[in-house]
Design an enzyme around this catalytic site. Structure first.
Site, PDB file in Angstrom:
ATOM      1  N   HIS A   1       0.906  -1.061   0.055  1.00 14.24           N
ATOM      2  CA  HIS A   1      -0.034   0.032   0.014  1.00 14.24           C
ATOM      3  C   HIS A   1       0.803   1.288   0.073  1.00 14.24           C
ATOM      4  O   HIS A   1       0.335   2.063   0.482  1.00 14.24           O
ATOM      5  CB  HIS A   1      -0.950   0.013   1.110  1.00 14.24           C
ATOM      6  CG  HIS A   1      -2.001  -0.982   1.069  1.00 14.24           C
ATOM      7  ND1 HIS A   1      -2.928  -1.058  -0.054  1.00 14.24           N
ATOM      8  CD2 HIS A   1      -2.375  -1.940   1.727  1.00 14.24           C
ATOM      9  CE1 HIS A   1      -3.696  -2.248  -0.015  1.00 14.24           C
ATOM     10  NE2 HIS A   1      -3.475  -2.684   1.096  1.00 14.24           N
TER      11      HIS A   1
ATOM     12  N   GLU B   1      -7.016 -12.892   5.047  1.00 18.13           N
ATOM     13  CA  GLU B   1      -7.659 -11.468   5.191  1.00 18.13           C
ATOM     14  C   GLU B   1      -8.902 -11.463   4.156  1.00 18.13           C
ATOM     15  O   GLU B   1      -9.259 -10.634   3.624  1.00 18.13           O
ATOM     16  CB  GLU B   1      -6.782 -10.496   4.612  1.00 18.13           C
ATOM     17  CG  GLU B   1      -5.941 -10.285   3.476  1.00 18.13           C
ATOM     18  CD  GLU B   1      -5.116  -9.226   3.389  1.00 18.13           C
ATOM     19  OE1 GLU B   1      -5.171  -8.180   4.154  1.00 18.13           O
ATOM     20  OE2 GLU B   1      -4.152  -9.066   2.628  1.00 18.13           O
TER      21      GLU B   1
ATOM     22  N   ASP C   1      -9.159  -5.905   5.675  1.00 15.50           N
ATOM     23  CA  ASP C   1      -9.785  -6.869   4.505  1.00 15.50           C
ATOM     24  C   ASP C   1     -10.612  -7.832   4.921  1.00 15.50           C
ATOM     25  O   ASP C   1     -11.674  -8.005   4.104  1.00 15.50           O
ATOM     26  CB  ASP C   1      -8.576  -7.305   3.590  1.00 15.50           C
ATOM     27  CG  ASP C   1      -8.016  -6.132   2.860  1.00 15.50           C
ATOM     28  OD1 ASP C   1      -8.806  -5.267   1.983  1.00 15.50           O
ATOM     29  OD2 ASP C   1      -6.469  -5.915   2.471  1.00 15.50           O
TER      30      ASP C   1
HETATM   31  C1  3PY Z   1      -5.653  -5.299   6.443  1.00 22.69           C
HETATM   32  O1  3PY Z   1      -6.043  -4.893   7.552  1.00 22.69           O
HETATM   33  O2  3PY Z   1      -6.245  -5.710   5.601  1.00 22.69           O
HETATM   34  C2  3PY Z   1      -4.242  -5.179   6.332  1.00 22.69           C
HETATM   35  O3  3PY Z   1      -3.690  -5.638   5.354  1.00 22.69           O
HETATM   36  C3  3PY Z   1      -3.478  -4.648   7.501  1.00 22.69           C
HETATM   37  O4  3PY Z   1      -2.176  -4.769   7.515  1.00 22.69           O
HETATM   38 MG    MG Z   2      -5.107  -6.058   3.875  1.00 21.79          MG
END
Ligand code: 3PY
Ligand code: MG
Length: 260
Positions: A43, A155, A181
């Protein structure tokens, strides 16, 4: 020692998030002696050359007490190679949803016979401030089980469903949960909450980690989230970073100045 082998014996291990393309700010943060730091290429538009300088700045700033890990932007082999060849203590791969994806990452990240990583860690000595560096020393370290981390991120709903087979993939050394995510994939906003469906997803990943004996980490800013995550059994967390420290520090100073 790798982050995940440390996490087996001493936890929680609190880490700093790094996204500024500045070796100076990475160096400053690492001098605070966080056990680990995550350089985020997912990111933040960091070039491989900048990421390599950040890895070296962290190692030099902390005399290797802060382990620099790199989050790669995708699973493609070139990101894995550049990140590991910098001498980073490991990589964190985003959005791993099934065992096939985990196995492809192992092939990219591990030297034969476990994988097909090509040999050329010529920048890795820059991350070793003990003076014993060099390609031979790095290869010996990378060949050890506790040498270099391959941490996969769970995630998404699919990632949680497949968490058992993902974590059982040989060569994967740890798991990191991305709460934002994961929550988005469950249709939930924000980075933390106590909704049943979300708590069940976190508990499932923790349970599988315990069964296998694999450390599980999470992004955990804000005191309340951190306390809850420690209680649940997460063992390594990102708790602050360059963006958060700059904005929170500056806005606190501004609030105080406005009261004078
Ligand atoms: C998320 O929370 O999706 C992340 O990738 C945090 O690092
Ligand atoms: Mg993430």
């Amino acid at each position: 020692m790798s982050l995940t082998s440390l996490a087996r014996t001493s936890s929680p291990l609190l880490g700093a998030y790094i996204s500024f393309p500045s070796p100076f700010s990475a160096h400053l943060l690492s001098r605070l002696s966080f056990p680990w730091a995550l350089i985020d290429m997912e990111h933040a538009p960091l070039s491989p050359a900048t990421m390599t300088s950040l890895v070296h700045a962290i190692a030099a700033g902390s005399r290797n007490a802060t382990l620099p890990l790199v989050r790669i932007p995708s699973h493609a082999v070139e990101w894995v190679k550049w990140a590991l060849d910098s001498g980073a203590a490991g990589i964190v791969a985003p959005m791993v949803q099934c065992a096939e994806e985990a196995a492809a990452l192992v092939r990219h990240a591990r030297y034969p016979p476990e994988g097909w990583r090509s040999v050329g860690p010529f920048q890795a000595g820059g991350a070793d401030v003990t003076g014993e560096g060099g390609v031979g020393a790095y290869l010996a370290k990378a060949g050890r089980e506790d040498g270099v981390d391959l941490i996969v991120m769970i995630e998404s709903v699919l990632g949680v469903e497949n968490s058992g087979e993902i974590m059982r993939t040989k060569g994967v050394s740890g798991v990191f949960v991305g709460p934002v995510d994961l929550r988005a994939s469950l249709g939930l906003p924000g980075s933390h909450g106590e909704e049943e469906v979300y708590m069940k997803a976190l508990e499932r990943v923790i349970r599988v980690g315990k069964e296998i004996g694999m450390p599980v980490g999470i992004f955990s800013t804000g005191g309340e989230a951190l306390k809850a995550h420690v209680k649940m059994g997460f063992s390594f967390m990102l708790v602050t970073g360059d963006v958060m420290a700059l904005t929170e520090g500056a806005s606190a100073a501004l609030r105080i100045s406005m009261q004078i």
